[in-house]
Write a protein that holds these residues in place. Sequence first.
Motif, short mmCIF file in Angstrom:
data_model
loop_
_atom_site.label_atom_id
_atom_site.label_comp_id
_atom_site.label_asym_id
_atom_site.label_seq_id
_atom_site.Cartn_x
_atom_site.Cartn_y
_atom_site.Cartn_z
N PHE A 91 0.61 -1.31 0.01
CA PHE A 91 -0.06 -0.05 -0.02
C PHE A 91 0.90 1.35 -0.03
O PHE A 91 0.35 2.42 -0.38
N VAL A 92 2.10 1.16 0.52
CA VAL A 92 3.05 2.49 0.64
C VAL A 92 3.86 2.64 -0.74
O VAL A 92 4.06 3.57 -1.20
N PHE A 93 4.19 1.58 -1.21
CA PHE A 93 5.10 1.56 -2.39
C PHE A 93 4.64 0.88 -3.71
O PHE A 93 4.49 1.74 -4.82
N VAL A 94 4.23 -0.24 -3.57
CA VAL A 94 3.75 -0.72 -4.88
C VAL A 94 2.39 -0.20 -5.56
O VAL A 94 2.71 0.35 -6.70
N MET A 95 1.42 0.08 -4.85
CA MET A 95 0.20 0.54 -5.38
C MET A 95 0.45 2.10 -5.93
O MET A 95 -0.07 2.24 -7.10
N PRO A 96 1.08 2.83 -5.18
CA PRO A 96 1.37 4.23 -5.69
C PRO A 96 2.31 3.96 -6.87
O PRO A 96 1.99 4.91 -7.99
N MET A 97 3.08 3.37 -7.01
CA MET A 97 4.18 3.32 -8.06
C MET A 97 3.36 2.82 -9.34
O MET A 97 3.57 3.13 -10.38
N ASN A 98 2.50 1.57 -9.26
CA ASN A 98 1.82 1.20 -10.30
C ASN A 98 0.80 2.16 -10.83
O ASN A 98 0.71 2.46 -12.28
N TRP A 100 1.32 5.59 -10.67
CA TRP A 100 2.10 6.59 -11.17
C TRP A 100 2.52 6.00 -12.89
O TRP A 100 2.85 6.97 -13.51
N LYS A 101 3.00 4.78 -12.57
CA LYS A 101 3.63 4.20 -14.06
C LYS A 101 2.31 4.12 -15.19
O LYS A 101 2.62 4.70 -16.20
N LYS A 102 0.96 3.93 -14.60
CA LYS A 102 -0.14 3.97 -15.48
C LYS A 102 -0.21 5.41 -15.93
O LYS A 102 -0.56 5.70 -17.10
N ARG A 103 -0.13 6.55 -15.29
CA ARG A 103 -0.37 7.82 -15.81
C ARG A 103 0.87 8.24 -16.66
O ARG A 103 0.27 8.95 -17.49
N GLN A 104 2.09 7.77 -16.17
CA GLN A 104 3.05 8.06 -17.26
C GLN A 104 2.75 7.38 -18.72
O GLN A 104 3.24 8.07 -19.79
N GLU A 105 2.37 5.97 -18.48
CA GLU A 105 2.23 5.52 -19.88
C GLU A 105 1.01 6.09 -20.60
O GLU A 105 0.95 6.28 -22.02
N ALA A 106 -0.01 6.55 -19.97
CA ALA A 106 -1.31 7.15 -20.39
C ALA A 106 -0.50 8.49 -21.22
O ALA A 106 -0.98 8.70 -22.30
N ARG A 107 0.07 9.11 -20.50
CA ARG A 107 0.71 10.45 -21.01
C ARG A 107 1.71 10.23 -22.45
O ARG A 107 1.54 10.89 -23.33
N ALA A 108 2.29 9.36 -22.26
CA ALA A 108 3.33 8.97 -23.37
C ALA A 108 2.53 8.28 -24.49
O ALA A 108 2.95 8.77 -25.61
N GLY A 109 1.45 7.53 -24.39
CA GLY A 109 0.49 7.03 -25.24
C GLY A 109 -0.03 8.09 -25.89
O GLY A 109 -0.33 8.10 -27.31
N ALA A 110 -0.67 9.22 -25.13
CA ALA A 110 -1.60 10.05 -25.90
C ALA A 110 -0.39 11.03 -26.64
O ALA A 110 -0.82 11.52 -27.78
N ALA A 111 0.75 11.11 -26.19
CA ALA A 111 1.58 12.30 -26.95
C ALA A 111 2.16 11.36 -28.24
O ALA A 111 2.24 12.09 -29.38
N THR A 112 2.20 10.27 -28.30
CA THR A 112 2.60 9.23 -29.42
C THR A 112 1.19 9.12 -30.44
O THR A 112 1.66 9.18 -31.68
N GLU A 113 0.35 9.16 -30.10
CA GLU A 113 -0.83 8.95 -31.04
C GLU A 113 -0.91 10.29 -31.44
O GLU A 113 -1.37 10.53 -32.86
N ALA A 114 -0.66 11.38 -30.88
CA ALA A 114 -0.98 12.48 -31.41
C ALA A 114 -0.13 12.91 -32.61
O ALA A 114 -0.23 13.59 -33.53
N ALA A 115 1.42 12.40 -32.31
CA ALA A 115 2.43 12.90 -33.16
C ALA A 115 2.39 12.04 -34.31
O ALA A 115 2.79 12.30 -35.42
N ALA A 116 2.15 10.81 -34.10
CA ALA A 116 2.43 9.68 -35.14
C ALA A 116 1.02 9.15 -35.80
O ALA A 116 0.15 9.10 -35.37
N ASP A 117 1.21 9.29 -37.29
CA ASP A 117 -0.36 8.65 -37.76
C ASP A 117 0.01 7.05 -37.64
O ASP A 117 0.96 6.44 -38.11
#
Length: 151
Positions: A91-98, A100-117
């Motif tokens: 609850f202190v480390f794994v859940m917050p890190m997961n 955070w990683k999902k949010r980072q992947e979502a941001r990276a995915g949105a940026a690559t979708e907008a940039a690449a056809d």
Amino acid sequence: MIKGFKEFILRGNVIDLAVAVVIGAAFTGIVNILVTAFINPLIGLVFQTGDLDTAFMVEVPTLLGGVSVFSFGAIIAAVINFLAVATVVYFVFVMPMNHWKKRQEARAGAATEAAADPVPTEQELLMQIRDLLAAQPGAGAGASRTTPPTP
């Protein structure tokens, strides 16, 4: 040999693992005190003993006339201790890190979708080539036959 060791040490996984071991050791101390000072007395109230280490002791006679003591309370205390450490780490480390990683992947995915056809499939490319060939002048009556004309 030293080059391979250097590559091994500089991997991100090794650093993450080292940090996890150090933090886990620090939390183990905290959880041990929590179990010893709080959980064990609560269980001791129920089973009318001061400590789980002395609870559920079963004495069994040995073949030579002595007594062997099985301390099931100590086993229960170790299991409770493990579960408490695992719960805190999750609850202190794994859940917050997961999260955070999902949010980072979502941001990276949105940026690559907008940039690449999106890359067309092989079938879509072949259909585009067919349509372009069909639209060329002179491609109509016989320019693109696959069989030779009959005499």
